[in-house]
Write a protein that holds these residues in place. Structure first.
Motif, PDB file in Angstrom:
ATOM      1  N   GLN A  50       0.827  -1.218   0.000  1.00  0.00           N
ATOM      2  CA  GLN A  50       0.000   0.000   0.000  1.00  0.00           C
ATOM      3  C   GLN A  50       0.863   1.272   0.000  1.00  0.00           C
ATOM      4  O   GLN A  50       0.632   2.202  -0.755  1.00  0.00           O
ATOM      5  N   LYS A  51       1.914   1.252   0.839  1.00  0.00           N
ATOM      6  CA  LYS A  51       2.692   2.499   0.941  1.00  0.00           C
ATOM      7  C   LYS A  51       3.496   2.785  -0.334  1.00  0.00           C
ATOM      8  O   LYS A  51       3.780   3.941  -0.633  1.00  0.00           O
ATOM      9  N   GLU A 101       1.114   4.593  -2.537  1.00  0.00           N
ATOM     10  CA  GLU A 101       0.989   5.994  -2.094  1.00  0.00           C
ATOM     11  C   GLU A 101       2.151   6.831  -2.611  1.00  0.00           C
ATOM     12  O   GLU A 101       1.969   7.952  -3.080  1.00  0.00           O
ATOM     13  N   GLY A 130       1.590   8.080  -5.965  1.00  0.00           N
ATOM     14  CA  GLY A 130       0.387   8.888  -6.148  1.00  0.00           C
ATOM     15  C   GLY A 130      -0.892   8.110  -6.360  1.00  0.00           C
ATOM     16  O   GLY A 130      -1.893   8.660  -6.809  1.00  0.00           O
ATOM     17  N   SER A 174      -3.802   6.578  -4.506  1.00  0.00           N
ATOM     18  CA  SER A 174      -4.345   6.580  -3.145  1.00  0.00           C
ATOM     19  C   SER A 174      -5.383   5.479  -2.950  1.00  0.00           C
ATOM     20  O   SER A 174      -5.779   5.177  -1.833  1.00  0.00           O
ATOM     21  N   ARG A 175      -5.781   4.852  -4.054  1.00  0.00           N
ATOM     22  CA  ARG A 175      -6.771   3.772  -3.973  1.00  0.00           C
ATOM     23  C   ARG A 175      -6.194   2.591  -3.192  1.00  0.00           C
ATOM     24  O   ARG A 175      -4.993   2.333  -3.226  1.00  0.00           O
ATOM     25  N   ASN A 176      -7.066   1.856  -2.539  1.00  0.00           N
ATOM     26  CA  ASN A 176      -6.720   0.624  -1.853  1.00  0.00           C
ATOM     27  C   ASN A 176      -6.029  -0.346  -2.833  1.00  0.00           C
ATOM     28  O   ASN A 176      -6.454  -0.460  -3.976  1.00  0.00           O
TER      29      ASN A 176
END
Ligand SMILES: O=C(O)c1cc(=O)[nH]c(=O)n1[C@@H]1O[C@H](COP(=O)(O)O)[C@@H](O)[C@H]1O
Length: 233
Positions: A124-125, A128, A131, A133-135
């Motif tokens: 996940q990170k 992020e 860019g 941000s979706r799961n």
């Protein structure tokens, strides 16, 4: 034995000598071979011919990701090598994926064309950071749906993704799963891993396994052990 799941062994080597040495220990009845960026850049098409002469099917893993016309020509060139499977990045978008398919379809014998969703080294990170941000699960599903809609044969994903992915696709759609580790293996740079048996149970079409086999003390024995484990009824 009803099932016959072959393992796809990742030949992640820097030169022909090391690659050939490993290949001489492997049985094509138990495995196909994956040639990636490092080895193909070092050795070129001669290696593919060599592997074909030893009766291995080859997954040429160059993960193309570029403007559509470049990807189309790269896929066409890869297809002329007579390989079994090639791949691109799904995040290149539908125009690029459709161009890839056009390239593949130019060859007399088209390879399977699959697209990478979210790399098994990403979490996940990492999304992020770039860019997104979706799961992570939603991102994998979104890219897999885009791949299917663009007419490709399947996706590369983590076996961990199969629990939420599988029921969205028909039974012919392929799920190629790297990031495979036995319980006591080190993960290395992989973040989303699963054991061979669990991955097959979850519905993986093809397991891609590199270091747990290539860096084991006895690669042929390790390969055979995993093959027997995943093909037990
Ligand atoms: O496309 C791939 O094959 C691939 C996609 C992905 O998301 N993760 C991934 O590990 N791979 C490849 O699968 C192989 C995994 O190798 P090991 O981590 O050594 O088992 C490597 O050759 C990677 O390039």
């Amino acid at each position: 034995m009803a099932a016959d799941h072959k393992i796809t062994v990742a030949l992640d080597y820097a030169n022909l000598t090391d690659a050939k040495s490993l290949v001489s220990k492997l049985n094509p009845e138990y495995c196909n071979l994956k040639v990636g960026k490092e080895l193909f850049t070092a050795t070129g098409p001669a290696l593919i011919e060599y592997l074909h002469s030893k009766n291995f099917k080859v997954f040429l893993d160059l993960k193309f990701h570029d403007i559509p016309s470049t990807v189309k020509k790269a896929c066409e060139a890869a297809s002329y090598l007579g390989v079994w499977m090639i791949n691109v990045h799904a995040s290149g978008g539908s125009m690029m994926l459709e161009a890839a398919l056009e390239g593949v379809n130019k060859a007399k014998q088209s390879p399977l064309l699959i697209a990478v969703t979210v790399l098994t080294s990403m979490e996940q990170k990492t999304l992020e950071e770039i860019g997104v941000s979706r799961n992570l699960e939603d991102q994998v599903l979104r890219l897999a749906k885009l791949t299917e809609k663009s007419g490709l044969n399947g996706v590369v994903c983590s076996a961990k993704d199969l629990s939420f992915l599988k029921n969205h696709f028909n039974s012919l759609f392929l799920f190629v799963t790297p990031g495979i580790r036995m319980t006591d293996d080190v993960a290395n740079d992989q973040r989303r891993t699963m054991t061979p048996y669990e991955a097959i149970k979850a519905g993986s079409s093809h397991l891609v396994i590199g270091r747990p086999i290539t860096q084991s003390e006895n690669p042929s024995k390790t390969l055979e052990k995993i093959y027997l484990e995943i093909n037990q009824s």
